[in-house]
Structure formats: structure tokens, C-alpha cells
Design a protein around this motif. Structure first.
Motif, PDB file in Angstrom:
ATOM      1  N   ARG A   1      33.162  12.440   9.192  1.00  0.00           N
ATOM      2  CA  ARG A   1      32.425  11.519  10.052  1.00  0.00           C
ATOM      3  C   ARG A   1      33.369  10.913  11.089  1.00  0.00           C
ATOM      4  O   ARG A   1      34.479  10.508  10.782  1.00  0.00           O
ATOM      5  CB  ARG A   1      31.797  10.398   9.232  1.00  0.00           C
ATOM      6  CG  ARG A   1      30.911   9.511  10.080  1.00  0.00           C
ATOM      7  CD  ARG A   1      30.181   8.474   9.250  1.00  0.00           C
ATOM      8  NE  ARG A   1      29.181   7.790  10.067  1.00  0.00           N
ATOM      9  CZ  ARG A   1      28.352   6.863   9.614  1.00  0.00           C
ATOM     10  NH1 ARG A   1      28.376   6.505   8.354  1.00  0.00           N
ATOM     11  NH2 ARG A   1      27.467   6.313  10.415  1.00  0.00           N
ATOM     12  N   GLY A   2      32.885  10.847  12.332  1.00  0.00           N
ATOM     13  CA  GLY A   2      33.673  10.260  13.414  1.00  0.00           C
ATOM     14  C   GLY A   2      33.155  10.771  14.734  1.00  0.00           C
ATOM     15  O   GLY A   2      32.226  11.574  14.794  1.00  0.00           O
ATOM     16  N   HIS A   3      33.740  10.301  15.857  1.00  0.00           N
ATOM     17  CA  HIS A   3      33.308  10.810  17.152  1.00  0.00           C
ATOM     18  C   HIS A   3      34.404  11.569  17.883  1.00  0.00           C
ATOM     19  O   HIS A   3      34.312  11.798  19.079  1.00  0.00           O
ATOM     20  CB  HIS A   3      32.726   9.696  18.042  1.00  0.00           C
ATOM     21  CG  HIS A   3      33.626   8.530  18.279  1.00  0.00           C
ATOM     22  ND1 HIS A   3      33.392   7.319  17.700  1.00  0.00           N
ATOM     23  CD2 HIS A   3      34.742   8.386  19.014  1.00  0.00           C
ATOM     24  CE1 HIS A   3      34.330   6.459  18.079  1.00  0.00           C
ATOM     25  NE2 HIS A   3      35.143   7.079  18.867  1.00  0.00           N
ATOM     26  N   ALA A   4      35.467  11.998  17.149  1.00  0.00           N
ATOM     27  CA  ALA A   4      36.323  13.042  17.704  1.00  0.00           C
ATOM     28  C   ALA A   4      35.455  14.275  17.937  1.00  0.00           C
ATOM     29  O   ALA A   4      34.415  14.451  17.312  1.00  0.00           O
ATOM     30  CB  ALA A   4      37.475  13.344  16.751  1.00  0.00           C
ATOM     31  N   ILE A   5      35.878  15.145  18.833  1.00  0.00           N
ATOM     32  CA  ILE A   5      34.986  16.213  19.276  1.00  0.00           C
ATOM     33  C   ILE A   5      34.654  17.183  18.148  1.00  0.00           C
ATOM     34  O   ILE A   5      33.591  17.815  18.142  1.00  0.00           O
ATOM     35  CB  ILE A   5      35.583  16.957  20.484  1.00  0.00           C
ATOM     36  CG1 ILE A   5      34.537  17.839  21.153  1.00  0.00           C
ATOM     37  CG2 ILE A   5      36.819  17.749  20.081  1.00  0.00           C
ATOM     38  CD1 ILE A   5      33.322  17.102  21.650  1.00  0.00           C
ATOM     39  N   ASP A   6      35.535  17.329  17.147  1.00  0.00           N
ATOM     40  CA  ASP A   6      35.222  18.239  16.051  1.00  0.00           C
ATOM     41  C   ASP A   6      34.665  17.496  14.835  1.00  0.00           C
ATOM     42  O   ASP A   6      34.683  18.006  13.724  1.00  0.00           O
ATOM     43  CB  ASP A   6      36.450  19.064  15.660  1.00  0.00           C
ATOM     44  CG  ASP A   6      37.630  18.209  15.259  1.00  0.00           C
ATOM     45  OD1 ASP A   6      37.573  16.982  15.461  1.00  0.00           O
ATOM     46  OD2 ASP A   6      38.626  18.769  14.747  1.00  0.00           O
ATOM     47  N   CYS A   7      34.150  16.297  15.064  1.00  0.00           N
ATOM     48  CA  CYS A   7      33.523  15.499  14.010  1.00  0.00           C
ATOM     49  C   CYS A   7      32.071  15.209  14.379  1.00  0.00           C
ATOM     50  O   CYS A   7      31.693  15.270  15.547  1.00  0.00           O
ATOM     51  CB  CYS A   7      34.274  14.172  13.819  1.00  0.00           C
ATOM     52  SG  CYS A   7      35.970  14.364  13.231  1.00  0.00           S
ATOM     53  N   LEU A   8      31.269  14.907  13.378  1.00  0.00           N
ATOM     54  CA  LEU A   8      29.876  14.541  13.576  1.00  0.00           C
ATOM     55  C   LEU A   8      29.580  13.281  12.784  1.00  0.00           C
ATOM     56  O   LEU A   8      30.344  12.892  11.896  1.00  0.00           O
ATOM     57  CB  LEU A   8      28.950  15.677  13.108  1.00  0.00           C
ATOM     58  CG  LEU A   8      29.128  17.046  13.775  1.00  0.00           C
ATOM     59  CD1 LEU A   8      28.286  18.104  13.071  1.00  0.00           C
ATOM     60  CD2 LEU A   8      28.774  16.976  15.255  1.00  0.00           C
ATOM     61  N   SER A   9      28.456  12.632  13.103  1.00  0.00           N
ATOM     62  CA  SER A   9      28.036  11.450  12.359  1.00  0.00           C
ATOM     63  C   SER A   9      26.530  11.527  12.126  1.00  0.00           C
ATOM     64  O   SER A   9      25.739  11.291  13.029  1.00  0.00           O
ATOM     65  CB  SER A   9      28.388  10.162  13.120  1.00  0.00           C
ATOM     66  OG  SER A   9      28.051   9.026  12.362  1.00  0.00           O
ATOM     67  N   ASP A  10      26.154  11.932  10.902  1.00  0.00           N
ATOM     68  CA  ASP A  10      24.756  12.076  10.510  1.00  0.00           C
ATOM     69  C   ASP A  10      23.988  12.978  11.472  1.00  0.00           C
ATOM     70  O   ASP A  10      22.947  12.591  12.017  1.00  0.00           O
ATOM     71  CB  ASP A  10      24.092  10.705  10.413  1.00  0.00           C
ATOM     72  CG  ASP A  10      22.766  10.751   9.668  1.00  0.00           C
ATOM     73  OD1 ASP A  10      22.465  11.788   9.053  1.00  0.00           O
ATOM     74  OD2 ASP A  10      22.024   9.747   9.707  1.00  0.00           O
ATOM     75  N   PRO A  11      24.459  14.206  11.706  1.00  0.00           N
ATOM     76  CA  PRO A  11      23.685  15.114  12.568  1.00  0.00           C
ATOM     77  C   PRO A  11      22.324  15.384  11.943  1.00  0.00           C
ATOM     78  O   PRO A  11      22.218  15.594  10.738  1.00  0.00           O
ATOM     79  CB  PRO A  11      24.554  16.377  12.608  1.00  0.00           C
ATOM     80  CG  PRO A  11      25.304  16.347  11.308  1.00  0.00           C
ATOM     81  CD  PRO A  11      25.586  14.890  11.057  1.00  0.00           C
ATOM     82  N   ARG A  12      21.283  15.378  12.763  1.00  0.00           N
ATOM     83  CA  ARG A  12      19.936  15.520  12.244  1.00  0.00           C
ATOM     84  C   ARG A  12      19.299  16.880  12.557  1.00  0.00           C
ATOM     85  O   ARG A  12      18.261  17.205  11.993  1.00  0.00           O
ATOM     86  CB  ARG A  12      19.038  14.417  12.802  1.00  0.00           C
ATOM     87  CG  ARG A  12      19.421  13.003  12.370  1.00  0.00           C
ATOM     88  CD  ARG A  12      19.216  12.821  10.872  1.00  0.00           C
ATOM     89  NE  ARG A  12      19.621  11.504  10.408  1.00  0.00           N
ATOM     90  CZ  ARG A  12      18.797  10.469  10.267  1.00  0.00           C
ATOM     91  NH1 ARG A  12      17.520  10.594  10.580  1.00  0.00           N
ATOM     92  NH2 ARG A  12      19.239   9.322   9.815  1.00  0.00           N
ATOM     93  N   PHE A  13      19.925  17.655  13.438  1.00  0.00           N
ATOM     94  CA  PHE A  13      19.224  18.833  13.919  1.00  0.00           C
ATOM     95  C   PHE A  13      20.231  19.805  14.523  1.00  0.00           C
ATOM     96  O   PHE A  13      21.161  19.400  15.214  1.00  0.00           O
ATOM     97  CB  PHE A  13      18.212  18.401  14.984  1.00  0.00           C
ATOM     98  CG  PHE A  13      17.220  19.445  15.390  1.00  0.00           C
ATOM     99  CD1 PHE A  13      16.015  19.581  14.723  1.00  0.00           C
ATOM    100  CD2 PHE A  13      17.486  20.289  16.457  1.00  0.00           C
ATOM    101  CE1 PHE A  13      15.084  20.529  15.104  1.00  0.00           C
ATOM    102  CE2 PHE A  13      16.559  21.234  16.855  1.00  0.00           C
ATOM    103  CZ  PHE A  13      15.349  21.355  16.180  1.00  0.00           C
ATOM    104  N   ALA A  14      20.031  21.109  14.259  1.00  0.00           N
ATOM    105  CA  ALA A  14      20.862  22.135  14.887  1.00  0.00           C
ATOM    106  C   ALA A  14      20.054  23.419  15.000  1.00  0.00           C
ATOM    107  O   ALA A  14      19.257  23.740  14.119  1.00  0.00           O
ATOM    108  CB  ALA A  14      22.138  22.368  14.093  1.00  0.00           C
TER     109      ALA A  14
END
Length: 589
Positions: free
Chosen positions: A540-553
Motif C-alpha cells: 500500500r502506498g502512492h509510489a508508482i509501483d504501489c496501489l491503495s485498495d484498487p477496486r477494478f482492473a
């Protein structure tokens, strides 16, 4: 503010980010931050903060501004002062309270079997414990041997914090009901702020408040997804606000997911844990920031809690949920257009939008409707009307709509059902729903399955139905016409299991299966047998290779389109940027 459409390069691969902006002269952080979940002033010039994701705490010295890390914790959440120079730290994943001093030394552990404490504090001679798993407020003896549940006048939905007000009343923060209340020990409702089950930044409303504390003149609230700290007097009138919707970021007066608020021992200042910005703020009682410990690099962007990202013939479309609109833009993020009303009614928390066979489709979720319009005539909206066994089927909370060979597929979490229907007539051809769902009981067109809070589904070319079975933390498959689900557990080629947590979307293209593993803050590419071919989201985080609770892909040609929900951004990621090795212990979720 710079353009919120930013390309970044990872290992020679370009990732396009749309949503966040960065302060002048600053760039995206290469390392993920700790994502702090609580902080407290221990006196004697010492502050303590804890991080759930890194599993450690920090002691910050005001005088020389030094920071010293301490360990011995597992998934720490809330922290409160429980004595002179002493804090108690709640660790829900292992059912433990730990007392730690101002030097970072653990003085005592208290294990509470069967309890998941998200926050705890002293109340008279006992612990007042917020158990978010049980949805209960508990009174626990200091030795943990006696546990009593306090009565409440209504069912609790998400018990994030309970703090004493006086000898007979306490302040409760119920995140999912969007409210903060004062209750008596006998369960009487004395005071409320927030409109029940109505997330908003309007006066009298909150959105996912995580924490609140009582003060002499009123209540300070960490109104987390409104990105603000709000002070409300005891008459229920807002007095001041720090941050807010449209003021997301780290520049002066802005916050990003403030997750807790506490007061100094003398009551002269507040301490705000600004989780998204990886910092702790000292704030005066009139809402002015007086000191900042740590900082971030982001500023506000164009999206707020984006719920879906789909490719379209002209580029991409985003369901920008909190902003109550859908947005479209070109293939590289240019030419953004927003739509916020349809049929003379504002959109309310749209969760999905796409273009199917030239028709724009919007799941206007909290209005309980699906809207369709020919793409070249965006004003020609009509509401989709579905029938099952000749009777009108009322939608409750529609999510993804997608095309299959036999028709269109709609997921509705309110119905706990996946509906296959003929798009021209609205006739439901088949419904797969949870075993307790009330939909058309006894109808031959309905299959009852162990589904819970299913968020997305797809039918592949082999007529296999894939379910993102969110409530059961599983990816499930069902051969069309069969009656038994099969669960797919991701396994790395090395043989290491990689269980899912709250999977919210699934996509199948050829032999590849893409799953949004929201609770683990990653997107996972699988083979049909469940072997992990790659993952995106280091932690979890907002570095480019991190996500935070992604909901859709979704798989979009050579890219993966990701709605990175709590980071208020969407990403276009090359498939080649997915990691092909299991995470190390240091970066594990």
C-alpha cells in the motif's frame, strides 16, 4: 498545479498515471511510505505514531525532530495514551493490546482471544475496546479475563473507535454508517453527527470517518474520505474544517486520508495522523497547523475514489464515484470530459461505466439504476428496465456491466446477484445469486450459490462463469449450467500460496485471468489453473509501483487499466511491468 496526466518509467516500461498532481519541483516518491494509522502525544517532548502496513512505530522528538523506529508489533491500528509516558496500541489481526513507553520499549502485551481490537483506551479501571470484527464495543478488565459487550440502540456496522466522554457516556465512530454518536453505558443515543448511510461532504454529513474525540466545546472528527478534520460543537454545528474535498494533497491547508485525531496531555492542541501524506500534524484548537512531522509530495487531482476504468473506442472511461460523475479521455489521458447528470437527475456514486457495441453504459449505483445512451448522442439517456420471469426486477446497487456471447452481464451487490440479460428487451436469461438472496425465489432461471457481496463476474469463451466473490475472499468459477462453485487459489510458480483478500474485479482474456486483489493492494495475473503469472502493487502506498485498495482492473491490449481507488488515480500499466516473483518479507502486504 502541474498537469495531472503523468507518465513514469519502471524498469524501462512506461506507466501512465492520471489523477494525482505533484508539488512544484517534486516527483513521485520511489519508496512507499509507512501509511500511518495513529499517533499520540506522550508528553515530555515525545510523539508516537504507528503504521499498520510496515508493522512498526516511531518515537518523534519535538526538540531535535529526530525519529526512532521500534518494532515488536503486528498490524498496529489505533494508539492512545494510557498513563504517564505510556501508550496502548491495538493490533486487530492478532487480538492484542500492547503497552509501549516513550522510548519505544514494550512494557506489556495483553492477548484477547476472539477479539479484534482496532482501538482501545482506559475507561475508569477497564479497557474500552472497539472490536470492528464483532461490530461491538467491549469493556475488558485490565487482565483481559472479563469481557462485557456494551448495548447499543442500533446495529453497528464498522466500529473504528470508542472514546470516553464522562463516567457514563462514550463517543463512538461508526465508519460504515457515516456517523459519530454519543451513547450511554446503557445503550441510549444522546448525540449524533452524520447522516446515516449517506456519505457526503454536505453540512451534517461525513464520509467514512475513522476516529473522533470529545473536547470541552464539541467533537473533533477525522472525516477520512472527505479528507478533512472537522470540529463540530455540541449543538451539531460545524465550527471549522481543515482540508476537505477539493483540497486533497500535502500543501498548506490540505490533507489526504486523515485517519485519527487525538489531543495533547494538556488539551491545548490536536494531533492529526494524515495517513495518505505519511505525516503527523499538530493543530491548534481553532484548526491552524502549528507543526508538521514528515510530509508527502502529492497535491489534489481530478478524481476522487475512482471506481472503474474501462477502455473505449475513443480512449478510456472512469466512474469517478465520489465526484458523482463519469469521465472520458483519450488513449494517453488527453481531452477529459465529465458527465454528472442523466435524465434530469444527478448521478449518485456511479461505480462503473463502459461502452458496449457503441452504447455508453453507466451504473448509477446509489440511484439504483443502469443508464444507457448511444455514444454519439450523450443526451439520449434511458434507464435500463430488467424483467425476471415476466416481473419487473428492481435494481439496488448495480456494479459492472459487460458483454458476453449470450447477452450482457450485470453484477448487483445489493441483490447479491449476477444477471445475464438480453440488452434490447431487458429480459433476464439467468441469475446467479447468494443462497440467502431474495431475488425471485423458486424461479427456474435462478441458481443459488455460496456467493457473498459478489462485485464482478465474466463468462469466458468456454462458458465458464468467473466470480469475484468478494465477501468470501475468493475467486470462484462455475461451468455454465453446473451447480457447484470451484474456488481458485493463486499459487506462485515456486509453490507458495498467495491467498486473495476482498477480490473486487475479474477479467478473462484467452488463457489469462486478471483479478483485483483489493485487500492486498495489488492486481494479479493468473493462468486458468491459478498459477500467478505476475502481480502489480508492491504494497500500500502512492509510489508508482504501489496501489491503495484498487477496486477494478481490465486487460486492455498490451496494458492493464487500474482504478486505484484510495489513491484517487487511475493507471495504465504495461503487462510487462508486472512482478513475476513473490514479494519479499520486507515488502509483503
Amino acid at each position: 498545479m502541474v498537469d495531472p496526466i503523468v507518465p513514469f518509467t519502471i524498469s524501462g516500461q512506461q506507466v501512465i498515471e492520471i489523477g494525482l498532481s505533484y508539488l512544484p519541483g517534486m516527483t513521485l516518491p520511489k519508496q512507499p511510505h509507512a501509511w500511518r494509522t495513529g499517533s499520540v502525544d506522550l508528553g515530555s517532548d515525545a510523539l508516537m505514531s504507528v503504521s499498520y502496513w510496515s508493522g512498526h512505530g516511531d518515537i518523534i522528538r519535538r526538540g531535535d525532530r529526530t525519529r526512532r523506529e521500534f518494532g515488536g508489533l503486528v498490524g498496529p491500528r489505533g494508539v492512545s495514551r494510557c498513563g504517564e509516558g505510556l501508550a496502548v496500541i491495538a493490533q486487530p489481526s492478532i487480538g492484542r493490546l500492547s503497552q509501549v513507553d516513550s522510548e519505544g520499549r514494550i512494557r506489556q502485551h495483553l492477548d484477547l482471544p476472539g477479539v479484534s481490537p482496532w482501538f482501545a483506551c482506559r475507561w475508569q479501571d477497564r479497557w474500552l475496546v472497539s472490536d470492528d470484527t464483532r461490530k461491538a464495543v467491549l469493556m475488558v478488565s485490565l487482565d483481559g479475563r472479563t469481557i462485557d459487550q456494551l448495548p447499543t440502540p442500533f446495529p453497528l456496522r464498522s466500529v473504528r473507535s470508542a472514546v470516553p466522554l464522562d463516567d457514563n457516556h462514550y463517543l463512538l465512530c461508526d465508519r460504515e454508517s457515516q456517523s459519530v454518536v454519543v451513547l450511554s453505558r446503557l445503550g441510549e443515543l444522546v448525540w449524533r453527527y452524520g447522516r446515516t448511510n449517506y456519505p457526503s461532504s454536505e453540512d451534517g454529513c461525513l464520509t467514512s470517518p475513522e476516529h473522533a474525540i470529545p473536547l470541552q466545546a464539541g467533537v473533533a472528527i477525522a472525516d477520512t474520505r472527505n479528507h478533512r478534520v472537522l470540529f463540530v460543537n455540541w449543538q451539531g454545528e460545524p465550527v471549522w474544517s481543515l482540508g476537505g474535498v477539493g483540497q486533497v494533497g500535502s500543501s498548506p491547508g490540505r490533507l489526504w486520508h486523515p485517519i485519527s485525531v487525538s489531543s495533547t496531555p494538556d488539551g491545548s492542541r490536536l494531533l492529526v495522523t494524515d495517513a495518505g501524506n505519511d505525516r503527523v500534524l499538530e493543530v491548534s484548537l481553532d484548526g491552524q497547523v502549528t507543526a508538521c512531522h514528515g510530509d508527502s509530495l502529492v497535491d489534489s487531482g481530478i478524481f476522487h475514489l475512482p471506481r472503474s476504468l474501462e477502455s473505449t473506442p475513443a480512449g478510456y472511461a472512469v466512474a469517478d464515484s465520489y465526484n458523482n460523475r463519469v469521465s472520458t479521455f483519450g488513449p494517453n489521458g488527453q481531452g477529459i470530459v465529465h458527465t454528472s447528470t442523466a435524465l434530469d437527475k444527478p448521478l449518485f456514486w456511479p461505480r462503473h461505466t463502459s461502452v458496449i457495441d457503441g452504447i455508453t453504459v453507466v451504473s448509477d449505483s446509489r440511484n439504483g439504476r443502469v443508464l444507457v445512451s448511444h455514444e454519439e448522442n450523450s443526451h439520449g439517456w434511458r434507464e435500463l428496465a430488467l424483467t425476471l420471469a415476466g416481473r419487473h426486477l428492481e435494481l439496488i446497487d448495480p456494479h459492472a456491466v459487460r458483454k458476453s456471447k449470450r447477452g450482457w452481464l450485470l453484477t448487483d451487490t445489493g441483490l447479491n446477484a449476477v444477471l445475464l440479460f438480453e440488452p434490447h428487451t431487458g429480459e433476464v436469461l439467468h441469475a446467479w445469486c447468494g443462497e440467502q438472496a431474495t431475488i425471485a425465489s423458486g424461479t427456474a432461471d435462478v441458481s443459488r450459490l455460496p456467493l457473498e457481496d459478489v462485485h464482478d463476474a465474466v463468462i469466458d469463451d468456454d462458458r465458464t462463469v468467473w466470480f469475484a466473490n468478494t465477501g468470501h475472499n475468493t475467486l470462484a468459477t462455475l461451468q455454465y449450467g453446473a451447480s457447484r462453485l470451484c474456488n481458485v487459489t493463486p499459487v506462485w510458480p515456486s509453490g507458495a500460496l498467495s491467498p486473495l483478500c476482498a477480490p473486487r474485479s475479474v477479467d478473462v482474456v484467452g488463457d489469462q485471468v486478471l483479478v483485483t486483489d483489493s485487500g492486498n493492494h495489488r492486481v494479479v495475473m493468473l493462468t486458468r489453473s491459478g498459477t500467478v503469472a505476475g502481480a502489480y502493487g508492491r504494497r500500500r502506498g502512492h509510489a508508482i509501483d504501489c496501489l491503495s485498495d484498487p477496486r477494478f482492473a481490465r486487460i486492455s491490449g498490451s496494458r492493464i487499466a487500474i482504478a486505484d481507488y484510495l489513491n484517487d488515480r487511475v493507471l495504465l500499466v504495461p503487462r510487462t511491468a508486472l512482478a513475476t516473483d513473490p514479494p519479499t518479507m520486507e515488502s509483503a502486504l
